[in-house]
Design a protein around this motif. Structure first.
Motif, PDB file in Angstrom:
ATOM      1  N   LEU A   1       0.834  -1.206   0.000  1.00 22.66           N
ATOM      2  CA  LEU A   1       0.000   0.000   0.000  1.00 22.66           C
ATOM      3  C   LEU A   1       0.866   1.252   0.000  1.00 22.66           C
ATOM      4  O   LEU A   1       0.598   2.214  -0.729  1.00 22.66           O
ATOM      5  N   PHE A   2       1.913   1.265   0.816  1.00 23.59           N
ATOM      6  CA  PHE A   2       2.813   2.413   0.857  1.00 23.59           C
ATOM      7  C   PHE A   2       3.515   2.601  -0.483  1.00 23.59           C
ATOM      8  O   PHE A   2       3.683   3.734  -0.968  1.00 23.59           O
ATOM      9  N   TYR A   3       3.899   1.507  -1.103  1.00 29.13           N
ATOM     10  CA  TYR A   3       4.562   1.579  -2.406  1.00 29.13           C
ATOM     11  C   TYR A   3       3.617   2.174  -3.454  1.00 29.13           C
ATOM     12  O   TYR A   3       4.008   3.047  -4.234  1.00 29.13           O
ATOM     13  N   LEU A   4       2.368   1.722  -3.461  1.00 26.19           N
ATOM     14  CA  LEU A   4       1.398   2.260  -4.413  1.00 26.19           C
ATOM     15  C   LEU A   4       1.129   3.736  -4.165  1.00 26.19           C
ATOM     16  O   LEU A   4       0.841   4.493  -5.105  1.00 26.19           O
ATOM     17  N   SER A   5       1.204   4.153  -2.899  1.00 28.98           N
ATOM     18  CA  SER A   5       0.940   5.565  -2.591  1.00 28.98           C
ATOM     19  C   SER A   5       2.016   6.492  -3.138  1.00 28.98           C
ATOM     20  O   SER A   5       1.817   7.712  -3.192  1.00 28.98           O
TER      21      SER A   5
ATOM     22  N   GLU B   1      -3.493   5.668 -12.225  1.00 31.87           N
ATOM     23  CA  GLU B   1      -3.520   4.352 -12.840  1.00 31.87           C
ATOM     24  C   GLU B   1      -2.209   3.595 -12.663  1.00 31.87           C
ATOM     25  O   GLU B   1      -1.995   2.572 -13.305  1.00 31.87           O
ATOM     26  N   ASP B   2      -1.350   4.097 -11.788  1.00 35.68           N
ATOM     27  CA  ASP B   2      -0.076   3.420 -11.559  1.00 35.68           C
ATOM     28  C   ASP B   2      -0.258   2.047 -10.928  1.00 35.68           C
ATOM     29  O   ASP B   2       0.605   1.179 -11.070  1.00 35.68           O
ATOM     30  N   TYR B   3      -1.370   1.838 -10.227  1.00 38.82           N
ATOM     31  CA  TYR B   3      -1.585   0.525  -9.601  1.00 38.82           C
ATOM     32  C   TYR B   3      -1.748  -0.569 -10.647  1.00 38.82           C
ATOM     33  O   TYR B   3      -1.560  -1.754 -10.351  1.00 38.82           O
ATOM     34  N   LEU B   4      -2.098  -0.182 -11.881  1.00 43.70           N
ATOM     35  CA  LEU B   4      -2.216  -1.172 -12.953  1.00 43.70           C
ATOM     36  C   LEU B   4      -0.850  -1.603 -13.476  1.00 43.70           C
ATOM     37  O   LEU B   4      -0.712  -2.697 -14.037  1.00 43.70           O
ATOM     38  N   HIS B   5       0.162  -0.751 -13.290  1.00 45.78           N
ATOM     39  CA  HIS B   5       1.522  -1.053 -13.741  1.00 45.78           C
ATOM     40  C   HIS B   5       2.487  -0.739 -12.596  1.00 45.78           C
ATOM     41  O   HIS B   5       3.259   0.230 -12.670  1.00 45.78           O
ATOM     42  N   PRO B   6       2.444  -1.519 -11.532  1.00 47.02           N
ATOM     43  CA  PRO B   6       3.250  -1.191 -10.339  1.00 47.02           C
ATOM     44  C   PRO B   6       4.748  -1.207 -10.588  1.00 47.02           C
ATOM     45  O   PRO B   6       5.505  -0.545  -9.875  1.00 47.02           O
ATOM     46  N   GLY B   7       5.188  -1.939 -11.605  1.00 54.70           N
ATOM     47  CA  GLY B   7       6.623  -1.975 -11.867  1.00 54.70           C
ATOM     48  C   GLY B   7       7.187  -0.626 -12.264  1.00 54.70           C
ATOM     49  O   GLY B   7       8.375  -0.347 -12.023  1.00 54.70           O
ATOM     50  N   GLY B   8       6.365   0.232 -12.859  1.00 54.16           N
ATOM     51  CA  GLY B   8       6.857   1.536 -13.280  1.00 54.16           C
ATOM     52  C   GLY B   8       6.911   2.571 -12.181  1.00 54.16           C
ATOM     53  O   GLY B   8       7.468   3.652 -12.368  1.00 54.16           O
ATOM     54  N   ILE B   9       6.341   2.268 -11.011  1.00 55.88           N
ATOM     55  CA  ILE B   9       6.340   3.249  -9.918  1.00 55.88           C
ATOM     56  C   ILE B   9       7.747   3.514  -9.420  1.00 55.88           C
ATOM     57  O   ILE B   9       8.089   4.643  -9.036  1.00 55.88           O
ATOM     58  N   ALA B  10       8.594   2.487  -9.432  1.00 58.08           N
ATOM     59  CA  ALA B  10       9.950   2.645  -8.903  1.00 58.08           C
ATOM     60  C   ALA B  10      10.747   3.709  -9.653  1.00 58.08           C
ATOM     61  O   ALA B  10      11.674   4.309  -9.094  1.00 58.08           O
ATOM     62  N   LYS B  11      10.406   3.970 -10.923  1.00 56.36           N
ATOM     63  CA  LYS B  11      11.152   4.948 -11.709  1.00 56.36           C
ATOM     64  C   LYS B  11      10.684   6.387 -11.475  1.00 56.36           C
ATOM     65  O   LYS B  11      11.355   7.327 -11.920  1.00 56.36           O
ATOM     66  N   LYS B  12       9.546   6.556 -10.817  1.00 56.21           N
ATOM     67  CA  LYS B  12       9.009   7.910 -10.624  1.00 56.21           C
ATOM     68  C   LYS B  12       8.415   8.080  -9.225  1.00 56.21           C
ATOM     69  O   LYS B  12       7.331   8.629  -9.068  1.00 56.21           O
ATOM     70  N   LEU B  13       9.120   7.594  -8.212  1.00 51.37           N
ATOM     71  CA  LEU B  13       8.641   7.706  -6.836  1.00 51.37           C
ATOM     72  C   LEU B  13       8.430   9.171  -6.468  1.00 51.37           C
ATOM     73  O   LEU B  13       9.254  10.041  -6.764  1.00 51.37           O
ATOM     74  N   SER B  14       7.310   9.441  -5.819  1.00 52.18           N
ATOM     75  CA  SER B  14       6.991  10.829  -5.476  1.00 52.18           C
ATOM     76  C   SER B  14       6.067  10.861  -4.266  1.00 52.18           C
ATOM     77  O   SER B  14       5.266   9.945  -4.066  1.00 52.18           O
TER      78      SER B  14
END
Length: 306
Positions: free
Chosen positions: A60-64, A70-83
């Motif tokens: 949950l924290f990672y998704l936040s 719509e980042d929850y649909l592609h969680p792998g891409g969150i690591a490149k744009k953490l904010s």
């Protein structure tokens, strides 16, 4: 150089150099002491259980941290744009602090009133033998059998006539009706573990029943009260159905109702919901930290008798 005492050798066995040598090679394991394999399995199991419990919170924290809804649909891409932009938006552009105030009023009110009612009820059933005292506890338990859906309409009608719609008192009363029955059972079991001689000593010293309860029994029941308080608190924080129905003013929304503002008929802002959920966990964690020293004692002692 280590020495071996005769207490480590099997009783009745003659002490010889061979026996002393064998006892040095194979130390005697005390009763209840785990071997290396048992300790490794135990700690490994606890580590796996901890990871399973923490995984949803970490996810949950990672998704936040994903800036797009719509980042929850592609969680792998969150690591490149953490904010942390989601947290900034929730704190600055929503009614988060109003939700926090309303939640704390309802939760703390439910905790104080609910624990007081549950403690007096549990103590009365534990110590006094009045007609119907056993049936009283079963009636309290029976109230938990009714689904929330069939209670909303009659409760709304009652509170409407009393002028309590869109007030904190409505939620506090409703939450108490949910939390008090379980808390009363819990505290009744805990009061059963406190010796009756303490009540008798209070009466000998000239204390009234209320004085005995408040000055002698409640300090001893602190672990049980901590468990009941925590249960009442999380019940009030997580309640959704009645809060959604009875609260009409946006400024009085609790966290549970405020989260629903991120969901519309055709869209859902999951990134803001995840950030809000993480922020909601902070006051609950703080309350847990304040009472956690007594939680284990209260949970185990309450089931030893009664």
């Amino acid at each position: 150089m280590s020495t071996t005492t005769t207490s480590e050798i099997e009783p009745g066995r003659p002490v010889t150099p061979q026996v002393l040598t064998a006892s040095r090679i194979r130390p005697v394991r005390r009763r209840g002491e785990r071997g290396p394999l048992g300790a490794a399995l135990l700690h490994g199991g606890l580590a796996v259980a901890s990871l399973i419990a923490l995984a949803p919170v970490a996810w949950l924290f990672y998704l936040s941290l994903g800036p797009d809804k719509e980042d929850y649909l592609h969680p792998g891409g969150i690591a490149k744009k953490l904010s942390f932009s989601n947290y900034s938006y929730v704190l600055e552009h929503t009614g988060f602090f109003d939700w926090f105030k309303s939640t704390m009023i309802v939760a703390l009110g439910t905790t104080l009133i609910g624990v007081f009612v549950a403690a007096t009820t549990g103590y009365a059933v534990s110590r006094m033998r009045f007609p119907g005292y056993k049936q009283l506890m079963w009636v309290l338990l029976l109230t938990q059998a009714f689904p929330i859906a069939i209670l909303i309409v009659p409760m709304y009608e009652i509170f409407s006539r009393l002028g309590l719609i869109d007030t904190y008192w409505a939620l506090i009363i409703i939450n108490c009706t949910t939390a008090v029955p379980y808390s009363a059972w819990l505290l009744k079991g805990y009061f059963d573990t406190i010796p009756f001689e303490i009540d008798e000593a209070g009466r000998v010293d000239g204390l009234s029943p209320f004085g005995t309860f408040f000055r002698l029994i409640l300090p001893l029941a602190r672990p049980g009260l901590a468990v009941a308080a925590f249960y009442n608190f999380i019940t009030a924080v997580g309640e959704v159905a009645f809060a959604t129905t009875f609260l009409l003013d946006d400024s009085k929304y609790t966290f549970a109702v405020g989260l629903q503002t991120f969901v519309s008929e055709h869209d859902a802002e999951w990134n803001y919901m995840a950030a809000t959920a993480v922020l909601i966990a902070i006051p609950v964690s703080v309350f847990f930290y304040l009472v956690q020293k007594n939680l284990v004692t209260g949970l185990t002692a309450g089931g030893t008798k009664g």
